[in-house]
Enzyme design. Sequence first.
Site, PDB file in Angstrom:
ATOM      1  N   ARG A  91       0.810  -1.227   0.000  1.00 49.33           N
ATOM      2  CA  ARG A  91       0.000   0.000   0.000  1.00 49.33           C
ATOM      3  C   ARG A  91       0.839   1.271   0.000  1.00 49.33           C
ATOM      4  NH1 ARG A  91      -4.834  -1.877  -0.165  1.00 49.33           N
ATOM      5  NH2 ARG A  91      -5.129  -3.935   0.716  1.00 49.33           N
ATOM      6  N   HIS A 102       4.755  -9.614  -6.835  1.00 52.34           N
ATOM      7  CA  HIS A 102       3.550  -8.802  -7.040  1.00 52.34           C
ATOM      8  C   HIS A 102       3.907  -7.332  -6.821  1.00 52.34           C
ATOM      9  CE1 HIS A 102      -0.546  -7.442  -7.013  1.00 52.34           C
ATOM     10  NE2 HIS A 102      -1.055  -8.656  -7.001  1.00 52.34           N
ATOM     11  N   TYR A 126      -0.214  -2.440  -4.790  1.00 53.99           N
ATOM     12  CA  TYR A 126      -1.550  -2.051  -5.251  1.00 53.99           C
ATOM     13  C   TYR A 126      -1.627  -0.573  -5.630  1.00 53.99           C
ATOM     14  CZ  TYR A 126      -3.125  -6.338  -2.914  1.00 53.99           C
ATOM     15  OH  TYR A 126      -3.306  -7.625  -2.518  1.00 53.99           O
ATOM     16  N   HIS A 141      -1.386  -5.226 -11.270  1.00 56.78           N
ATOM     17  CA  HIS A 141      -2.755  -4.873 -11.618  1.00 56.78           C
ATOM     18  C   HIS A 141      -2.652  -3.793 -12.690  1.00 56.78           C
ATOM     19  CE1 HIS A 141      -4.361  -6.171  -7.381  1.00 56.78           C
ATOM     20  NE2 HIS A 141      -3.759  -7.140  -8.038  1.00 56.78           N
ATOM     21  N   GLU A 157      -2.534  -8.932 -14.532  1.00 59.66           N
ATOM     22  CA  GLU A 157      -3.494  -9.759 -13.792  1.00 59.66           C
ATOM     23  C   GLU A 157      -4.918  -9.505 -14.286  1.00 59.66           C
ATOM     24  OE1 GLU A 157      -2.966  -9.738  -9.555  1.00 59.66           O
ATOM     25  OE2 GLU A 157      -4.836 -10.838  -9.187  1.00 59.66           O
ATOM     26  N   ASP A 193      -6.534 -14.779 -12.106  1.00 57.22           N
ATOM     27  CA  ASP A 193      -6.987 -14.875 -10.714  1.00 57.22           C
ATOM     28  C   ASP A 193      -8.403 -15.439 -10.733  1.00 57.22           C
ATOM     29  OD1 ASP A 193      -8.313 -14.047  -8.232  1.00 57.22           O
ATOM     30  OD2 ASP A 193      -6.523 -12.846  -7.823  1.00 57.22           O
ATOM     31  N   HIS A 229     -11.044 -13.161  -9.296  1.00 63.56           N
ATOM     32  CA  HIS A 229     -11.282 -11.983 -10.125  1.00 63.56           C
ATOM     33  C   HIS A 229     -12.091 -12.312 -11.383  1.00 63.56           C
ATOM     34  CE1 HIS A 229      -7.507  -9.779  -8.352  1.00 63.56           C
ATOM     35  NE2 HIS A 229      -8.398 -10.094  -7.439  1.00 63.56           N
ATOM     36  N   HIS A 243      -3.651 -17.215  -9.777  1.00 62.26           N
ATOM     37  CA  HIS A 243      -3.971 -16.879  -8.387  1.00 62.26           C
ATOM     38  C   HIS A 243      -5.200 -17.695  -8.035  1.00 62.26           C
ATOM     39  CE1 HIS A 243      -1.861 -12.669  -8.245  1.00 62.26           C
ATOM     40  NE2 HIS A 243      -1.021 -13.681  -8.181  1.00 62.26           N
ATOM     41  N   ASP A 254     -14.424  -8.436  -5.909  1.00 63.41           N
ATOM     42  CA  ASP A 254     -13.053  -8.762  -5.533  1.00 63.41           C
ATOM     43  C   ASP A 254     -12.884  -8.975  -4.024  1.00 63.41           C
ATOM     44  OD1 ASP A 254     -10.377  -9.241  -5.355  1.00 63.41           O
ATOM     45  OD2 ASP A 254      -9.737  -7.276  -6.094  1.00 63.41           O
ATOM     46  N   HIS A 295     -11.791 -12.149  -1.733  1.00 65.99           N
ATOM     47  CA  HIS A 295     -11.333 -13.539  -1.781  1.00 65.99           C
ATOM     48  C   HIS A 295     -11.890 -14.331  -0.603  1.00 65.99           C
ATOM     49  CE1 HIS A 295      -7.439 -12.092  -4.028  1.00 65.99           C
ATOM     50  NE2 HIS A 295      -8.525 -11.516  -4.473  1.00 65.99           N
ATOM     51  N   GLU A 334      -4.159 -16.709  -2.497  1.00 69.76           N
ATOM     52  CA  GLU A 334      -4.273 -15.356  -1.907  1.00 69.76           C
ATOM     53  C   GLU A 334      -5.546 -15.331  -1.062  1.00 69.76           C
ATOM     54  OE1 GLU A 334      -4.469 -13.290  -5.724  1.00 69.76           O
ATOM     55  OE2 GLU A 334      -2.537 -12.376  -5.217  1.00 69.76           O
TER      56      GLU A 334
HETATM   57 ZN    ZN Z   1      -8.153  -9.721  -5.515  1.00 74.48          ZN
HETATM   58 FE    FE Z   2      -4.761 -11.930  -7.424  1.00 72.59          FE
HETATM   59 FE    FE Z   3      -3.258  -9.094  -7.397  1.00 75.80          FE
END
Ligand code: ZN
Ligand code: FE
Ligand code: FE
Length: 281
Positions: free
Chosen positions: A41, A71, A74, A111, A146, A180, A183, A215, A228, A230, A260
């Site tokens: 973040r 990864h 974000y 992303h 992704e 994913d 997703h 993912h 979104d 999970h 994830e």
């Molecule tokens: Zn996600």
């Molecule tokens: Fe993911």
């Molecule tokens: Fe991701």
Amino acid sequence: MNHKNFHIGCHLSSAKGFLAMGKEAVALDADVFAFFTRNPRGGNAKAIDPEDVAAFLAYKEEQGIGTLVAHAPYTMNACAAKEDLRRFAREAMADDLVRMEQVPGNLYNFHPGSHVKQGADVGIELIAEQLNAVLSPEQSTTVLLETMAGKGSEVGRSFEELQQIIKRVELDEKLGVCLDTCHVWDAGYDVRDHLDDVLEEFDRIIGLKRLRAIHLNDSMNERGSHKDRHAKIGEGHIGLEALTRVISHEALRELPFILETPNDAAGYAKEIALLRERAIR
Ligand code: ZN
Ligand code: FE
Ligand code: FE
């Protein structure tokens, strides 16, 4: 260790370095893993310690640890409306790709971005522009786009949007896709009851050769919800049966599968054991 040629792992904290992640992976019976290249973040990246990397690479070899799926944070938004945010995204990705060369030949997933009311078409152009600015012919890392749930103004909510980005990138041989499961389900693709159709569509629009990582997540929401969120494996709307078909599918089974799911280490170990038991080879 016999992993039945099934490569599964989860996200690990990079705070203690590469060797610590390798050991944690082995303790969880994972043989691949993912990690954030910097605070997910925020923006800061810790300096990479060459001794840690050397020890890790030896350990990786010895333990048969496979592909690393790094990864990006974000906060990286290649298609932000504000220029300074786009500049941060570009610099962070360029820097991450330099750092990734210390562990050559792995994957770096990001992303694609959120177009924040500029429209998906503008988003696609800006994301491709960033990739064209940072990819280099010398890099050994494959950069993965992704598949996104389509929350808010996320770009990459359909296979078509990802392909629109890929076709604008000059060094497209450096690009792949990370699918994913949560997703794509939230985006509307029926990976629960029509996995073959979804993969056929992926192949027709993007090409299955681009698919480099999965993912593996269950979803708390209905198909097409664009949420979104999970869920643990078997506790969501996709379910264990369908996720078993994903890990066993002949077009997917060789890929690294990254969990994830909302778990602590013990929860991940449990899911890894369950899926190793379930995977058909
Ligand atoms: Zn996600
Ligand atoms: Fe993911
Ligand atoms: Fe991701």
